[in-house]
Design a protein around this motif. Structure first.
Motif, PDB file in Angstrom:
ATOM      1  N   HIS A 125     -51.715  30.862 -62.193  1.00 58.76           N
ATOM      2  CA  HIS A 125     -51.748  29.835 -63.242  1.00 58.76           C
ATOM      3  C   HIS A 125     -51.430  28.449 -62.701  1.00 58.76           C
ATOM      4  CE1 HIS A 125     -52.250  29.209 -67.501  1.00 58.76           C
ATOM      5  NE2 HIS A 125     -51.197  28.420 -67.528  1.00 58.76           N
ATOM      6  N   ILE A 126     -50.701  28.409 -61.597  1.00 56.81           N
ATOM      7  CA  ILE A 126     -50.359  27.113 -61.014  1.00 56.81           C
ATOM      8  C   ILE A 126     -51.603  26.371 -60.538  1.00 56.81           C
ATOM      9  CG2 ILE A 126     -50.053  27.943 -58.646  1.00 56.81           C
ATOM     10  CD1 ILE A 126     -47.869  25.390 -60.557  1.00 56.81           C
ATOM     11  N   ALA A 127     -52.722  27.093 -60.353  1.00 57.23           N
ATOM     12  CA  ALA A 127     -53.965  26.435 -59.936  1.00 57.23           C
ATOM     13  C   ALA A 127     -54.393  25.393 -60.967  1.00 57.23           C
ATOM     14  CB  ALA A 127     -55.076  27.470 -59.747  1.00 57.23           C
ATOM     15  N   PHE A 128     -54.300  25.732 -62.246  1.00 53.52           N
ATOM     16  CA  PHE A 128     -54.713  24.798 -63.297  1.00 53.52           C
ATOM     17  C   PHE A 128     -53.749  23.615 -63.376  1.00 53.52           C
ATOM     18  CE2 PHE A 128     -55.886  29.147 -64.787  1.00 53.52           C
ATOM     19  CZ  PHE A 128     -57.224  29.048 -64.471  1.00 53.52           C
ATOM     20  N   PHE A 129     -52.479  23.883 -63.161  1.00 57.73           N
ATOM     21  CA  PHE A 129     -51.468  22.828 -63.094  1.00 57.73           C
ATOM     22  C   PHE A 129     -51.795  21.870 -61.953  1.00 57.73           C
ATOM     23  CE2 PHE A 129     -47.463  21.051 -61.659  1.00 57.73           C
ATOM     24  CZ  PHE A 129     -46.735  20.815 -62.814  1.00 57.73           C
ATOM     25  N   GLY A 130     -52.072  22.426 -60.763  1.00 57.98           N
ATOM     26  CA  GLY A 130     -52.383  21.594 -59.601  1.00 57.98           C
ATOM     27  C   GLY A 130     -53.688  20.846 -59.740  1.00 57.98           C
ATOM     28  N   ILE A 131     -54.685  21.503 -60.341  1.00 58.85           N
ATOM     29  CA  ILE A 131     -55.968  20.825 -60.573  1.00 58.85           C
ATOM     30  C   ILE A 131     -55.764  19.624 -61.484  1.00 58.85           C
ATOM     31  CG2 ILE A 131     -58.187  21.055 -61.767  1.00 58.85           C
ATOM     32  CD1 ILE A 131     -58.291  23.935 -60.634  1.00 58.85           C
ATOM     33  N   GLY A 132     -54.975  19.808 -62.534  1.00 63.26           N
ATOM     34  CA  GLY A 132     -54.679  18.678 -63.418  1.00 63.26           C
ATOM     35  C   GLY A 132     -53.995  17.544 -62.684  1.00 63.26           C
ATOM     36  N   ALA A 133     -53.061  17.904 -61.791  1.00 67.98           N
ATOM     37  CA  ALA A 133     -52.337  16.883 -61.034  1.00 67.98           C
ATOM     38  C   ALA A 133     -53.277  16.111 -60.112  1.00 67.98           C
ATOM     39  CB  ALA A 133     -51.218  17.541 -60.224  1.00 67.98           C
ATOM     40  N   TYR A 134     -54.119  16.829 -59.356  1.00 70.55           N
ATOM     41  CA  TYR A 134     -55.024  16.166 -58.407  1.00 70.55           C
ATOM     42  C   TYR A 134     -56.109  15.367 -59.117  1.00 70.55           C
ATOM     43  CZ  TYR A 134     -53.406  17.678 -53.834  1.00 70.55           C
ATOM     44  OH  TYR A 134     -52.677  17.819 -52.670  1.00 70.55           O
ATOM     45  N   PHE A 168     -49.386  23.822 -55.322  1.00 69.16           N
ATOM     46  CA  PHE A 168     -50.014  25.120 -55.609  1.00 69.16           C
ATOM     47  C   PHE A 168     -49.181  26.307 -55.127  1.00 69.16           C
ATOM     48  CE2 PHE A 168     -53.572  22.106 -55.240  1.00 69.16           C
ATOM     49  CZ  PHE A 168     -54.215  22.333 -56.439  1.00 69.16           C
ATOM     50  N   ALA A 169     -47.951  26.067 -54.690  1.00 69.05           N
ATOM     51  CA  ALA A 169     -47.112  27.136 -54.150  1.00 69.05           C
ATOM     52  C   ALA A 169     -46.929  28.256 -55.170  1.00 69.05           C
ATOM     53  CB  ALA A 169     -45.758  26.583 -53.726  1.00 69.05           C
ATOM     54  N   PHE A 170     -46.972  29.489 -54.679  1.00 70.95           N
ATOM     55  CA  PHE A 170     -46.878  30.663 -55.556  1.00 70.95           C
ATOM     56  C   PHE A 170     -45.553  30.702 -56.308  1.00 70.95           C
ATOM     57  CE2 PHE A 170     -46.056  35.287 -56.172  1.00 70.95           C
ATOM     58  CZ  PHE A 170     -47.112  35.550 -57.037  1.00 70.95           C
ATOM     59  N   ILE A 171     -44.499  30.146 -55.725  1.00 69.48           N
ATOM     60  CA  ILE A 171     -43.193  30.158 -56.368  1.00 69.48           C
ATOM     61  C   ILE A 171     -43.232  29.409 -57.696  1.00 69.48           C
ATOM     62  CG2 ILE A 171     -42.413  28.082 -55.155  1.00 69.48           C
ATOM     63  CD1 ILE A 171     -40.269  31.125 -56.201  1.00 69.48           C
TER      64      ILE A 171
END
Length: 348
Positions: free
Chosen positions: A56-65, A251-254
């Motif tokens: 789920h962090i992928a969508f968070f990171g995509i939004g950030a970038y 994008f870290a898994f943690i």
């Protein structure tokens, strides 16, 4: 009753910057609030459809970038000698694009994985997050790779007739995060209590029965993934414009694990669960840092999580709500029995 409690909680949270003067604690509350928004978006999938997204962090990171690149501008090369050029846009446009792009990625992932659900969805989301991380790490001309995108501008809100208000301070960003979190909460609440929300719950509890009454499984789950990813993208955008520096470590898994812990400990499938779990496990490291070594902090963190799940196995909010309901029903039964006994003893 619930509405009154919600209003009191929002009022209490809104008053925090008025009396909390410690910038370190205010910073912790802002970053915790951003991850609470991400946890709420994850809860829409995990808690209301039963689908675990470990990427789920992928969508968070995509939004950030997306938000950062939109507001900074870029000039990157493409295969065949073409150039991808973009001039900087206002950060608020980046915030909107972050929601749209993250939601589109959620649609893509959902469309691929929800036809073969269960473990396949988990694998697809983890793989997708890793692919996006590698792109951010290796497409140096666009993302600066491990050197990070820096000097990301703060969000500025247009004020007709007065220019614009740039949200640079912690005071401003706290209220920005609070407003976005409140909007996300109300949106999810409205969605969950709608016909669509009942369809999501039906699929989670008994998919065969849900299909027999005409619920389109793939369409329902994909739409849930789109909304969940869009909210996560909004959280990522807030993070980028507040921290003002983004690298592939976002994008870290943690970070996904942190969101899962917030949802599970607070109570998946409850609206307030991710908020309660997020505040506890977002602020717990801040409370432990002055009194424990880093290694001991992780031990205590895990110990608190285990204790919560042992004592309140359904999560904090559902378990406490269930106990409160039992006490109320028990008190009502005793009152009814007492009235019955009194009536029986009265002379004819």
């Amino acid at each position: 009753m619930r509405a009154a409690v919600t209003i009191l909680v929002v009022a209490a949270l809104a008053s925090v910057p008025l009396w909390l003067r410690d910038p370190y604690l205010l910073n912790a509350l802002i970053t915790t609030g951003i991850f609470v928004i991400g946890a709420m978006s994850l809860n829409l999938l995990l808690g209301f459809t039963g689908q675990l997204s470990l990427g789920h962090i992928a969508f968070f990171g995509i939004g950030a970038y997306v938000s950062a690149l939109t507001s900074l501008g870029f000039d990157a090369g493409l295969p065949g000698g073409f150039r991808l050029v973009h001039t900087s846009w206002p950060p608020i446009a980046g915030f909107v694009l972050a929601i749209l792009v993250a939601g589109s990625c959620g649609y893509f992932v959902g469309l691929l994985s929800f036809r073969v659900r269960g473990a396949y969805f988990v694998i697809v989301t983890i793989s997708f997050a890793e692919v996006v991380r590698l792109v951010a790490l290796n497409w140096v001309e666009l993302t600066q790779g491990p050197l990070a995108l820096t000097n990301i501008p703060s969000i500025a809100l247009p004020l007709p007739g007065f220019g614009e208000l740039t949200l640079r301070t912690k005071f401003h960003n706290y209220y920005l995060v609070l407003v976005v979190a409140l909007i996300a909460y109300l949106l999810i609440a409205r969605l969950v209590h709608s016909h669509f929300g009942r369809a999501m719950r039906g699929l989670m509890e008994n998919e065969t029965l849900a299909v027999s009454v005409g619920i389109d499984v793939t369409r329902t789950l994909t739409l849930a993934a789109v909304i969940s990813a869009a909210i996560a993208g909004a959280a990522g955008s807030l993070y980028a414009h507040y921290i003002r520096i983004i690298d592939p470590e976002v994008f870290a898994f943690i970070n996904t694990v942190t969101m899962v812990i917030m949802v599970i400990s607070g109570g998946k499938g409850s609206l307030a669960g991710p908020v309660v779990g997020g505040l506890i496990f977002g602020l717990l490291p801040v409370a432990l840092r002055p009194v424990m070594a880093p290694e001991a902090q992780w031990i205590a963190y895990g110990g608190v999580l285990i204790a919560i799940l042992f004592v309140l196995p359904r999560g904090i909010v559902p378990s406490l709500a269930q106990r409160f309901a039992r006490r109320r029903s028990g008190a009502a039964a005793l009152a009814t029995a007492a009235l019955t006994d009194t009536g029986a003893k009265e002379p004819a």
